[in-house]
Enzyme design. Structure first.
Site, PDB file in Angstrom:
ATOM      1  N   LEU A 125     -19.778 103.808  58.522  1.00 63.18           N
ATOM      2  CA  LEU A 125     -20.597 103.556  57.344  1.00 63.18           C
ATOM      3  C   LEU A 125     -20.112 102.250  56.729  1.00 63.18           C
ATOM      4  O   LEU A 125     -18.917 101.937  56.801  1.00 63.18           O
ATOM      5  CB  LEU A 125     -20.460 104.682  56.308  1.00 63.18           C
ATOM      6  CG  LEU A 125     -21.031 106.055  56.666  1.00 63.18           C
ATOM      7  CD1 LEU A 125     -20.744 107.035  55.524  1.00 63.18           C
ATOM      8  CD2 LEU A 125     -22.528 105.985  56.914  1.00 63.18           C
ATOM      9  N   ASP A 126     -21.027 101.485  56.112  1.00 64.82           N
ATOM     10  CA  ASP A 126     -20.620 100.284  55.388  1.00 64.82           C
ATOM     11  C   ASP A 126     -19.574 100.641  54.348  1.00 64.82           C
ATOM     12  O   ASP A 126     -19.552 101.756  53.813  1.00 64.82           O
ATOM     13  CB  ASP A 126     -21.815  99.662  54.653  1.00 64.82           C
ATOM     14  CG  ASP A 126     -22.848  99.091  55.602  1.00 64.82           C
ATOM     15  OD1 ASP A 126     -22.495  98.839  56.765  1.00 64.82           O
ATOM     16  OD2 ASP A 126     -23.991  98.904  55.166  1.00 64.82           O
ATOM     17  N   MET A 127     -18.742  99.678  54.025  1.00 60.77           N
ATOM     18  CA  MET A 127     -17.716  99.874  53.002  1.00 60.77           C
ATOM     19  C   MET A 127     -18.322 100.368  51.687  1.00 60.77           C
ATOM     20  O   MET A 127     -17.777 101.266  51.034  1.00 60.77           O
ATOM     21  CB  MET A 127     -16.974  98.556  52.775  1.00 60.77           C
ATOM     22  CG  MET A 127     -15.912  98.606  51.701  1.00 60.77           C
ATOM     23  SD  MET A 127     -15.135  96.977  51.521  1.00 60.77           S
ATOM     24  CE  MET A 127     -13.930  97.309  50.223  1.00 60.77           C
ATOM     25  N   THR A 185     -21.131 101.994  51.217  1.00 58.86           N
ATOM     26  CA  THR A 185     -21.926 103.210  51.354  1.00 58.86           C
ATOM     27  C   THR A 185     -21.016 104.427  51.361  1.00 58.86           C
ATOM     28  O   THR A 185     -19.969 104.428  52.000  1.00 58.86           O
ATOM     29  CB  THR A 185     -22.737 103.174  52.662  1.00 58.86           C
ATOM     30  OG1 THR A 185     -23.541 102.002  52.682  1.00 58.86           O
ATOM     31  CG2 THR A 185     -23.632 104.396  52.789  1.00 58.86           C
TER      32      THR A 185
END
Length: 468
Positions: free
Chosen positions: A300-302, A304
């Site tokens: 997951l994106d940082m 998110t």
């Protein structure tokens, strides 16, 4: 006496204690006021209208003039001024009376650069193989010469040449002509103390990038980061907000001998990065010292938050990885968008995405080099003028959901708190809420759902409502 590039700024706002971290910031009120004055100036020049409508970045630098005293008994700051800049050229010129001068004026008539540029152009247009080759060689030499003409100051009065700041890397074309380095260079030359800075976009969004008129944006990475690392030396700069301590812990939703499902907080990396920040991989390895294999199956994106499944042994890792490859893993995200949308609206967004190599980690839509990216969405409600949406990504490109929401060819409606593609906020309101896959050992489908409740947000019941 101030010159025509230095503009008084009468304001009742307090001076910030530290200078802006230019690569991630919320504009200070002084910056917003200065930007408004620049917009007023732009409006006085109809000859620029068409060019600016096509899109142009402007910047402001608020400074303290040590030669001017503060008015006593009045909060209004009398020693405050600002400088303004535009990126590249404006109206075909590098200089305009209201704006700061370029670090090096490569468009000056009669200069060596202009003469050599014209000579190279003549050689290349000749059609003669030998002359074309000579033109290419002279072009390389001219580029090196040009780099040597750009010298950048810092707050300590130290000067450094462009190539020195980039080391063995060749500076990208246009380096040194962005707003931030032009503004800081001018301030140092004039003996002004920089207080805060901001860059804002005017006009239409470019075809590939995501830019909103009036929105402030961070200084770019490829061109500006090596320069600003030097130019900010001697200033008391705010700490990088991306390195802040994470407010929430990583929680375990489910675990057995083969898998662990976690709820990742916003601001935590999935895997280790260069800044030694907290990350899921290292924390799970610490909690499960018996685990073998790579652990991380997907990311997951940082920014998110939400559900991730990790493998505790190599056999499980390969099984889950194959499920992702075959699209057997189902994911649903919930997001809050900046503006309302009709409840019940559904759609499918199909836009090709690739990295913006000049401004990482930002991604861009590119029909030539981008990889196909597909997202389905459904608007499930509106709260306080902002749309609640469910998102189903069919591909897993970096920042896919963020780009698809913000891009004009997508929903044209950024996710709340998106510092890269929308308006920065307390956090990115994007949450991986549902995750379904087949258990590697039993083969049964396992479905996990983790609603988010974040009391620091202005809508504490938002995510609970979505669970109904």
């Amino acid at each position: 006496m101030r010159d025509n590039m230095t503009h008084a700024l009468r304001s009742k706002h307090d001076i910030p204690k530290q200078f802006t971290f230019p690569h991630c910031y919320t504009p200070h009120p002084l910056v917003v006021e200065a930007a408004d004055k620049v917009k007023e100036e732009i409006a006085q020049h109809p000859e620029w209208k068409e060019e600016i409508e096509r899109g142009k970045m402007f910047g402001v630098l608020v400074c303290e003039d040590s030669k001017s005293s503060h008015s006593e008994g009045n909060k209004e700051q009398s020693g405050i001024c600002f400088l303004a800049a535009f990126s590249g050229t404006l109206g075909g010129q590098t200089r305009h009376p209201y704006f700061v001068e370029p670090v090096y004026d490569l468009m000056e008539e009669g200069s060596y650069f202009k003469q050599e540029e014209a000579a190279i152009s003549t050689l290349v247009r000749s059609g003669q193989k030998e002359q074309i080759e000579e033109g290419k060689q002279r072009s390389v030499l001219l580029q090196r010469w040009l780099f040597s003409q750009y010298h950048f100051l810092n707050a300590k009065g130290e000067s450094a040449e462009m190539q020195q700041l980039f080391g063995s890397t060749t500076p990208p074309s246009g380096t040194g002509d962005c707003c931030a380095p032009k503004l800081l260079q001018s301030a140092y030359r004039k003996g002004l103390k920089p207080i805060c800075i901001g860059e804002f976009w005017m006009g239409q969004s470019p075809k590939n990038e995501i830019r909103v008129e009036g929105q402030f944006y961070p200084a770019c990475s490829a061109k500006c980061k090596p320069l600003l690392r030097h130019m900010l030396t001697g200033l008391d700069v705010e700490p990088n907000p991306l390195l802040k301590t994470i407010d929430e812990p990583l929680t375990i939703v489910y675990q057995d001998d083969d898998i662990v499902v976690v709820n990742k907080p916003s601001g935590m990396l999935a895997v280790p990065g260069k800044d030694a920040l907290p990350n899921v991989q290292e924390e799970i390895r610490e909690r499960f010292p018996h685990a073998t294999g790579p652990l991380i199956v997907h990311r997951l994106d940082m920014d998110t938050s939400g559900l991730m499944v990790l493998a505790l042994n190599e056999e499980t890792y390969h099984n889950l990885q194959e499920q992702f490859v075959q699209h057997k893993v189902k994911k649903r995200y919930t997001a809050l968008l900046e503006r309302e949308l009709p409840v019940g609206q559904t759609g499918r967004i199909d836009l090709p995405i690739c990295p913006d190599i000049s401004d990482r980690p930002r991604q861009m839509v590119n029909y030539e080099y981008g990889k196909r990216s597909i997202t389905e969405y459904k608007v499930v409600g509106n709260i306080h003028g902002q749309a609640l949406v469910h998102l189903w990504p069919h591909t897993g490109r970096t920042h896919q959901l963020r780009v698809h929401m913000a891009h004009p060819s997508g929903l044209n409606n950024p996710i709340v708190g998106d510092r890269l593609y929308g308006t920065p906020g307390k956090r990115l309101c994007l949450h991986a809420e549902e995750l379904a896959f087949f258990h590697p050992k039993t083969g049964e489908e396992r479905r996990f759902c983790q609603f988010i409740v974040h009391n620091s947000l202005k809508f504490p019941t938002l995510w609970k409502l979505l669970g109904s």
